[in-house]
Structure formats: C-alpha cells, structure tokens
Enzyme design. Structure first.
Site, short mmCIF file in Angstrom:
data_model
loop_
_atom_site.label_atom_id
_atom_site.label_comp_id
_atom_site.label_asym_id
_atom_site.label_seq_id
_atom_site.Cartn_x
_atom_site.Cartn_y
_atom_site.Cartn_z
N TYR A 823 44.89 35.57 38.67
CA TYR A 823 44.04 35.50 39.86
C TYR A 823 44.87 34.81 40.94
CZ TYR A 823 39.73 37.23 37.81
OH TYR A 823 38.77 38.04 37.25
N HIS A 1006 28.96 44.54 39.50
CA HIS A 1006 30.27 44.25 38.93
C HIS A 1006 30.17 43.57 37.57
CE1 HIS A 1006 34.50 43.33 38.70
NE2 HIS A 1006 34.27 42.02 38.65
#
Length: 1153
Positions: A823, A1006
């Site tokens: 990330y 999501h």
C-alpha cells in the site's frame, strides 16, 4: 427507377453514414406499389383505397409486421378489442431527416396515446420511398405488459391511421382526422398461409350464371355441379371465393355440399328451400365453406382433398347466401367458388366434417334483452368413435371455420378427453360477422373424445326471440373442420329437445311465443331450462360405404364443464417459416452516374467507380445490408451503426467489440467481430459456456442467420422455443461481422437469463467459417472467453465542459517492492487552483504493462500537515512519515473499473475557500509473483471545471470496519455472511435538516478475493425496501462504479452485507488491507452534499467469554474443521452488538459519534 433511388438513399444513410437530408427528398408516386423487404406469408390491405398495406410473419412466440403507407407523415397501427382507437395497444412512427421515430404506446382516452413504460414493439427498420412510409417492427405474442394486448389465435381488431405531416415531436402528434383511419378484423396467428400450387394445377369454377337476385332480405340460391368429367381422381389443393365486382356487400357466404342426388339436377339453379326441389336440397355433408371476410384457403403442400373418385357419383350443391337488406331490385350476380385441382395425387388425403347446433328454429332459441347468452351443440364420443373405429391414433385437425350470424359475439370449439377439458380447438371471443375465415390449427382428435361448439350471443337490441335458421336475421352455431387422414365422418350435431317443459317437442315454438321475454326472471328460467335439456344428436358418415344416420336422445355430462373447472390445457404450437428469403432469379445491370446498380430479384448491389469516395456497398431489400466482395482488413476499426453510450472490448486482442444501449425494459446490443464466420454471444451466471443464454449468428450469401439459444451441456446450444433475442441488423464489412439485436430485460422465458443491475458474465465466441447449417455448428475452439459487465448500471459518458482541465495524481516511477501486497501513499494538494472547482469526471491512469499489479486506488481527503505535500510513503509501515490516513474516502477505483462521469448538472467540489485538507492517494499493488522489476507511474486522472454546476455532490462510505478485530471469516464455509450497520442515528446527523433526503446517483461496492456477493440494503420505518445495490455475482477482477437512482431520507438506515466462499481456505480470513484479507465496503456518490461522510460498524463479540481485545487469541483455539463450530460462529457474529463510527466534515468542522 424511383424504388432504386430510394433504396440507394437508404443505403447511404445506413451503410455510409450520409444523412439523407443531403439528398433530394423523395416524392410520392401514385403509380408505385409497395415492395416488402422480405417474402411475408401474410398480407392485408387495410383500407378501401389501397393506401395502407400490412404484411406479417409469425412463429411460436413472436410477430413481425411491416406496414407500407402512402404518406410521408406519421403512421399509426394498433390492436383493439372493439375496433376503436380507445382502448388500444398502438405504435406510432415516422421518418424525419433520415431518422426513424417509433414508440410503443397505449390509448387511455380519445387523445394522443401515451408512451408505454415497456417498449415491447421493437423497430427493425424504417424508411421512406416513393410509395410512402415503411415501418418494420416485431413483438412478443405475450409480453407480460398490462399496457399491451395479447395477440391470440382469435379474430383480432387491427386499427390504423396516418397523417400527411410528421409530428412536431413525440408529445405533439396532430389528430389523423376521420378519413385516414379505420379498423379491420384479422386472424394474425391462425390465418391460412399461401402454398405454391403444383405446376399442373388448374381452376374449376362453380359460378352462378347472371342470376337476378330477388328484392328480399335473404336468398339462398343453389346450383348443382358435377366433377365426373375430370375422368379420374384429383386432389383439391386450394379454393377461394369468386365474388363479382360490385357485389361484395351482397354475397354473404357460400357453402358447397357433397350429396347423393339425382344426376338430372346437374347445372340446375333453384332456391335452396323451394318445396319443388326437395330431392335436391343440400344434405348435411358440407364440403367447402366460405363467408364474408374470408380469403383463399390452401391445403398444406402434402395434403389434398379428393374429388372425382372412382364409384363416387355424388354431386356438388353450391349454396350461395345473398344478403340484401336494402331490397334492391337491380342486382345481377355471377359469383361462386373457384377450386384448384391437380391429378398428381398428394401422399395424404384430407377429409371434412361439421359439428355444432342443428340449424332449425326448434333447436335454437336466443332470448331477447340478453347481454351474453350461450347456445351449445354437442358432438358426443359415440359419434366420433363411429368415424374413428379403424383409426386408434386419431385424426389431425389442420383448420377450422367457425360460423354464426349477426348476434354472435364469440364462438368456442371445445375438446373433451377422458372427462377433462383441453385447450379449445378454436376460441374466438371477438367474433366478427363481417370477417369469417378459415383458421389454421394443429390439433389431434382421438377415439373417446367429444366436441362442444359454444356460441355467445348479445341480443340487447331485440324484443323477440331469435331462432335458428338460414337467414342472417336468424342464428347458427357451427364449426367446419378440415383434417387428415380421411375417415367416414361427415357431420356431428345436436340440439336441445326441451324435455323439461310441459309441452310436446312439436309445439316448442308456440310455447315460447307467449313467453314473457321482458321478465329477467323468466329469461333466467329459460337459461336453466335449456341447460338441463337433453339433446337430439345427428351423426352422419360413410360407414363402410353406406350412408346412414344415427339419431338418439342423450343427456350430456359436459354441460357445466368449462376451463374454470381446473382442467389442464395442453399448449399448442404453431409451425411457420420466419424471415424467409428467396434466392435471386433474375439479374439486371443499370448504370446511374458514377455507380452501377446490379439488380437481382431480391437484392440491389451498388458498385461504385474508383473515383467515387464510397465502395463495396450492398443493400438487401429483403434482408440485411452486406458489403459486396468485402475482405477482412487488419487496419479497419469497428464502426457502430449508432452512437452507443456503452462499449466493451471483450478480448485482449481487440477482435471482439460489444456496444450496447438500454432503457427501463430493453437492452440493445451490437457486436463487431473480426471474422466472416459465425459469432456467438451470451450471458452466463458463472462465466462458462454452460449453462448460458446464447445467440449465434452469421451472414452467408447476403442472408443473416440468427437464433436465440441456450446451452444444455458442453455441446452445441439448442434453439429456444421463444426467440426473445431479436435481430435488428446484420452485415459483413472489412472489419468483420456485425450483428445488432435486442431483448426484453425480463422475458418470462425459463431458457433466458434475466438481465439485472448486478455484475453479469458475458461470454463470447467466434469461428472463421460459417456453419454448414443451423443444426451443424463447428466448435469455436480457443476463440472464446468471458468478461464481467454491468449492463444496466454502467456509468454513461458525459461531454466535458468547454473549459475543462485535466489534473493527474500519479506515482513517479515508483519501484514496486517484491512483496505480495504493497500500500503506497502519495500526498497531493489542489490549493494551487486558487478558487473552487467542480470535479466532473475521474478515471484510472494505469501505466501500460502494469495492469496486473495495480489492484485499487483510494483517494482520502484528510487534514494533513502541508509539509507532506508530494511525499511518497508506505501507507501503514513508514518509519519516516507519521501520517494517520483518515477515514474520509474522496474517490475510489478498483480493478475492472472504468471512467466515471458525474451527471451534467452535478459537480464534486474541490479547492473550496478555507479548505486546507490534502489528498492522500493510496495505491494498492498486488504482486503475488513477488517480481522485483516493476516500476510504476500509475494514478488517477480528474477532469475539473471552474464553471460551477448547480448541484454539488458528496461521498459517503458505509460498511465494515477494516480490521482483523471486526471481521473474521471462518474457513471451509461455502457461504459466510459479514454484516455492517449504518444506523439512523448517524445518518440523521447529516439528514436532520434535509427533509427531501439525498439522491444516491452511484455506488461502488468493494471486497476482496473470497467475496461472492455484496448487498447494500436500506431499512425505512422498520421495513426493508429494495437494496441500493445487490450483486450476487461479485467479481474481484471487475469492480466498477454502478449508476443508480435512489433516495435516502431522515430515519433511514443502511446495512452492508458481504457473502464469502472460504471453502478452499484452511485458516480464518481477517479484515485488512491485503487482497488475502477481506473488506466489506460501499462508497456512495450522492447529492446534495451533507455533513456525514463515513458510517461504519463492526461486531464487538460481546457474546463470547473474552474481552474484545482478546478475540484473535480466542479464535485461534476454534476447531474450524467441525461444521457445528463454523455454524456456531456465524450465530455469534449475527447476534453480536456492533460498535459504530460516524464521521464527517463541513468546512473545518469534524464530527465524530
């Protein structure tokens, strides 16, 4: 020449893309006849002036119609129960500036018909030519739409209208007037199809010879004919009325009887019931029948009705019924019946018989003042068994002619088998005395069957009874059948004998003359009397070559039986050939200016000279446009036939393109495939070829082949009984094959897959060669695949404003670590804009070659120290950068998603005065192969404008806290549900002052790898309503923003629910950022903007014996291999209390509860 030019203009418009307004307008030519675009088996001229022509075709499930109307204004066509414009199921269309306007409508009053919500009449083709306006359209026979009229086998009332001018728009349609409108009765589904006659067929006419019609209301004139002169047995293959021009209103019906009368009467003409001709009166054996409104009747190509057989000395009595209510004295008539016969005997011989009510005043009495009175005639099993004695497999009824007179409003020919009522042989509840035709049926009668002929009459205008008789002012109730193979049965009729009244049968008429018919009570008593009466049955035939009559009294047990009794109906199919094209028979070359026209009997080819800018164009008058001699060009690009708002490239090589459009009820698709062989497209729940809803099509020799199919295994798909995917257009060009087709979203067909707002799996295939036939389709091999698509909820492109500017948030050649999950965060600022802007569009900017590693991008809007602008860092494990990413997501994208456009009047605000927040772009890299050579500069691209739009959007995140402490999915579970709550207490913080609520325009759901479904539910006033989104086929590799249109009000609450399949995992899956971990979130885009921006929750596991902070240790001790333990854990999660987080910003104010 005018037809050629009109087709040329059409070809330029459709194939070359030239607007027809650039060409000279087409003028109406009164000498031109209509030229249908294909060989239609059925045709009607709707009006007496020949200005409105209707052509049609049908199959088991659909009807295709084409109208040619002498006008260049608008055209209307419809179906009506009563033949009037209201109420009715209507289409209205016109062609203006080369564009066809067409809508499915319904009338609700004597005003402009309203547009149907469900557009079930589908336009196939529209253009203008020198005859007028041509519209071709199709519809499912049963549409499941209350605004549509079901198309049945009964007599239908077709209505029509037209106007010399085009409407101003679709809502302002001028009245058509009284002279350019009308109605006509038609049998759309059961009309006899014309059959090509054998080469040796010749006509035999039974005609009156200048007969002077008496000045009386009703005349039955008989003439006797002989066919022994034929010399040998022939087959009758077609018959039709021959009505002398000018006498159409005089000749009502013609019946030809076949009777054993003295041959001295040959060529004798007489009044049929003249007592001096008792020996020559028509017998009960009706051979042919026709009535007003009927047309030619053709026997099927392998069936013939025998005439002039050896040892058959019967003669033919033609009974011609003249109806002369004006009592005119100047009618002279030579009408009759024309028979076409052949000496080439066909393999199957037909027979004929009649059933119904005996025609006699004693057997039929219709009381006056009745809205609906039923007369019934019985053909009992005892009679049918006599005819089928040596035919245990029964006889096949191929057509029926139902006949009654002026009061009749309905006729039903019922069939009883083993005390169970089946589907009627024919059921016409909109019977039209002025339209009586032979209708095609396909039914079987077996030994033991019985027939009931039932006629419904309306006698409200009568003050006296109406009796059975030959005159049109009297009544009848008969059904004439044609069937095969021939058996010795000719008639089977009955009539009530009134054995339950206190007079003898011979005095029936006298008894009812003094009846108080004005009394409703007495009429009700009469109905009961006739329903309880025994019947006299007359049954006749050629039993063992000896004509005999069986007569007896029977009391029928079927008198109360009806379809409402619970009897099962047997569905009856129809066979026909749809979209038939004929091979060219003639060829002719015509030269016009810079191009040649190669004409065949069914096609027109335009071959342009080398200096002309357009080449290789072919237009099929009766089929689909196809380029002449086209070859595949590797450099050619697909050119859709219209501006479609949605597009997908289905394969990685760019050989298969899908374009589509949608409305509330239908989806229209167009595929462009780089092949000149066959093309397949389908919908599948699992992305596999089986099970799936499929279409297959190709173009061969200028003809488009196309069929709706479904897979039943891993072999060639079978054709659907209901062809719901409808071909609109087919052609080949230098790119490949183009097929354009449409379908209703909900088809009511079990073989079809419903099109929903969820993620759908579209499958595709193609082959380089055309199939041998529709039944032999070569396997496609590796030319196949699947793609996830949101057909109904995909975001539509919106034209950006003139001052639009592009801003990009991109990583700068970031070396992606060789780790499974990374990330990476970068901080951006938009204060340099110096004034408030509206974001109107955003899309991913993925570096080519890195499509497989960039999994999702989320941009957060956070109050971060400005020293971090343009700083890049590991979002969660950075040692040097200490930034806590806030929970306020600004934008989100994930793999499979595409560009998102805000509606043209809505903008998403950025760079507002006093807003110092920065934007943190969180890039999720998924590198399961742990490669070390990835360098990436991907990110997000925005379109901004400083011209502020009138409405400002906001974004709301709902779902489950992303943390291992709040989400635990056990292993070995095919269906585990995680649930999160956004309570009304949180939403009300934002909606308290917004009584009209907020309008949700889009949603992005999501989750990660093991998710199989996501639902975003809404609860209002304690009642769950339709979900904002419900995706039961969630695809991790295809996550896109879906367009919706919903409203959230104060007091509403939201539930986000994810379904996971962890069958292949051995350990629990926890909530987290990695794709191997899980999430359950929904991002909502809405307007107008409110204070709340995030509303999430998570279970605190208050129902386990450890504190929440120790839940992970507690879970480690679970026996996940035990099913009861897994089921118990689902119960724990479902019953746990939740900790909710609610936050938001408004200017510099931040809320938390």
């Amino acid at each position: 020449m005018n037809i050629l030019l009109s087709v040329f203009i059409l070809s330029l418009h459709y194939v070359c893309g030239i607007p027809t307004t650039h060409l000279s307008p087409i003028k109406l030519d009164p000498n031109v006849a209509p030229s249908p675009t294909e060989e239609f088996p059925y045709k009607e001229i709707m009006d007496p002036n020949g200005n409105y022509h209707l052509y049609w075709n049908r199959n088991n499930t659909h009807m295709t119609m084409e109208i040619h109307v002498r006008t260049h204004g608008y055209v209307g066509f419809g179906l009506s129960n009563n033949g009037k414009m209201f109420p009715a199921d209507i289409v209205i269309g016109w062609v203006k500036d080369g564009k066809t306007f067409f809508k499915d409508r319904h009338s609700v009053a004597h005003a402009v018909p309203k547009i149907d919500q469900s557009q079930d009449w589908i336009l196939l083709h529209g253009f203008e030519n020198s005859f007028g306006t041509v519209l071709k359209f199709t519809r499912k026979i049963i549409t499941c739409d209350p605004d549509d009229m079901e198309i049945t086998e009964a007599t239908m009332r077709a209505i029509y209208s037209y106007h010399p001018d085009d409407p101003q728009d679709e809502n302002n349609i001028p009245y058509h007037g009284t002279t350019t409108r009308g109605a006509r009765s038609i049998m759309l589904l059961s009309k006899s199809e014309e059959v090509k006659l054998p080469d040796d067929a010749f006509a035999v006419d039974f005609l009156n010879d200048q007969f002077k019609v008496p000045a009386v209301d009703t005349t039955y004139q008989c003439t006797v004919f002989d066919l022994k002169w034929l010399g040998q047995k022939h087959h009758l293959v077609e018959f039709e009325p021959f009505v002398q021009p000018g006498n159409e209103n005089l000749v009502h019906h013609i019946v030809v009887y076949k009777c054993p009368i003295d041959r001295k009467f040959i060529n004798t003409t007489y009044e049929c019931f003249d007592p001096n001709f008792k020996e020559a009166r028509p017998c009960a054996v009706a051979y042919l029948a026709w009535a007003v409104g009927g047309e030619a009747y053709y026997f099927p190509k392998d069936i013939g009705l025998p005439v002039a057989e050896d040892d058959d000395d019967d003669l033919y009595i033609m009974q011609l019924h003249y109806n002369n209510p004006a009592l005119k004295t100047d009618y002279v008539d030579s009408s009759g019946m024309r028979l076409r016969v052949t000496k080439n005997i066909r393999p199957i011989e037909a027979g004929e018989f009649v059933a119904g009510l005996i025609v006699h005043p004693r057997f039929q009495i219709v009381p006056p003042q009745e809205q609906s009175f039923i007369s019934t005639g019985y053909c009992p099993a005892e009679c049918i068994n006599k005819g089928l004695k040596y035919r245990p497999e029964g006889i096949n009824i191929i057509s029926v002619f139902q006949h009654a007179h002026l009061l009749a409003k309905g006729i039903k020919t019922r069939l009883i088998r083993k005390d169970t009522e089946l589907k009627p042989i024919a059921d016409d509840q909109s019977y039209d005395f002025d339209f009586q035709d032979v209708r095609r049926v396909n039914r079987t009668i077996l030994p033991g069957d019985s027939i009931i002929v039932e006629c419904t009459y309306q006698s409200m205008g009568k003050t006296k009874p109406t009796y059975g008789g030959e005159s049109t002012s009297e009544e009848m109730c008969l059904s004439f059948f044609y069937y095969y193979p021939r058996v010795p049965l000719r008639y089977c009729e009955s009539g009530p004998v009134f054995d339950n009244i206190p007079v003898s049968y011979s005095n029936i008429q006298e008894y009812f003359k003094i009846y108080d018919w004005a009394s409703p009570k007495r009429r009700a008593e009469f109905k009961k009397t006739i329903s309880k009466s025994k019947h006299y049955t007359a049954c006749g035939g050629d039993w063992e070559k000896i004509r005999s009559i069986l007569k007896k009294l029977v009391h029928h047990k079927y008198e109360y039986m009806s379809a409402r009794s619970g009897a099962e109906f047997i569905p009856i199919g129809m066979t026909t050939t749809c979209w038939k094209t004929l091979p060219p028979k003639t060829t002719k070359m015509i030269s016009i200016r810079k191009f040649n026209i190669l004409m065949t009997s069914d096609s027109v080819y335009f071959v342009f000279d080398s200096d002309f800018s357009f080449t290789n164009v072919l237009v099929h008058i009766n089929g689909s446009p196809t380029p002449l001699g086209s070859v595949l060009d590797a450099n050619a690009q697909p050119k859709p036939t219209e501006a479609f708002p949605y597009k997908e490239t289905m394969d990685s090589e760019g050989k298969y393109y899908l374009f589509w459009n949608k409305n509330e009820t239908h989806v229209t698709m167009e595929v462009h495939v780089r092949t000149h062989g066959y093309v397949g497209f389908g919908l599948s729940k699992n992305g596999n070829m089986f099970p799936a809803d499929i279409v297959i099509g190709w173009i061969k020799d200028g003809t488009t082949y196309f069929s709706d199919r479904h897979s039943t295994g891993h072999f060639m798909p079978v054709k659907d009984k209901s062809q719901d995917w409808i071909l609109l257009h087919g052609e080949e060009n230098s790119f490949g094959t183009i097929l354009k087709f449409t379908r209703k979203i909900h088809t009511c067909d079990d073989d079809d897959l419903e099109i929903t707002e969820a993620t759908m799996r579209a499958i595709y295939s193609y082959h380089q060669k055309d199939p041998v036939s529709e039944d032999v389709i070569t396997y496609h091999g590796t030319n196949r695949g699947a793609r996830s698509i949101m057909f109904l909820s995909k975001s539509e492109n919106v034209q950006p404003p003139d001052d639009a500017m592009t801003v990009e948030f991109l990583n700068d050649k970031f070396p992606v670590p060789s780790a499974d999950t990374t990330y990476q965060c970068t901080v951006f600022d938009l204060k340099w804009l110096t004034q408030k802007h509206h974001l109107v569009h955003f899309e991913p900017a993925i570096e080519p070659g890195n499509e497989d590693i960039v999994h999702h991008i989320v941009i957060f809007k956070c109050p971060v120290d400005r020293k971090y602008i343009n700083v890049t860092f590991d979002c969660y494990f950075s040692k040097d950068v200490h930034i806590d990413i806030c929970s306020v997501a600004f934008l989100a994208w994930a793999v499979g998603g595409e560009a998102f456009y805000f509606p043209e009047n809505i903008g998403y605000p950025v760079a507002e005065d006093g807003d110092d927040d920065l934007f943190i772009m969180q890039m999720h890299y998924n590198n399961p192969a742990m490669k070390s050579n990835y360098v990436d500069s991907s990110g997000m691209r925005f379109t901004l404008t400083k011209k502020l739009r009138p409405i400002e959007a906001g974004q709301l995140t709902v779902g489950l806290h992303v943390s291992p402490y709040y989400q635990i999915v056990p292993p070995h579970v095919p269906k585990f549900i995680s649930t999160a709550y956004c309570p009304q207490e949180c939403l009300n913080r934002g909606l308290a002052d917004m009584s009209d609520g907020i309008n949700v325009i889009a949603i992005f759901q999501h989750a990660h790898l093991i998710a199989r479904g996501i639902r975003t539910r809404v609860v209002r006033n304690g009642v769950e309503i339709k979900p904002l989104a419900d995706d039961r086929t969630y695809d991790f590799d295809f996550q896109d923003i879906r367009r919706i249109n919903r409203t959230l009000f104060p007091g509403d609450s939201i539930i986000t629910q994810c379904i996971y399949n962890s069958s292949k995992r051995s350990f629990p899956t926890y909530g987290g950022e990695s794709t191997r971990e899980e999430m359950c979130l929904s991002y909502l885009y809405y307007y107008p903007r409110m204070k709340v921006e995030i509303c999430t929750s998570g279970p605190v596991f208050d129902n386990v014996p450890v504190p929440h902070s120790h839940i992970l240790e507690y879970i480690k001790a679970y026996n996940w291999t035990d099913q009861r333990s897994r089921e118990h854990f689902q119960t724990i999660v479902d019953n746990s209390k939740h900790r909710s987080s609610c936050g938001g910003t408004w200017g510099k104010v931040r809320l938390k509860i």
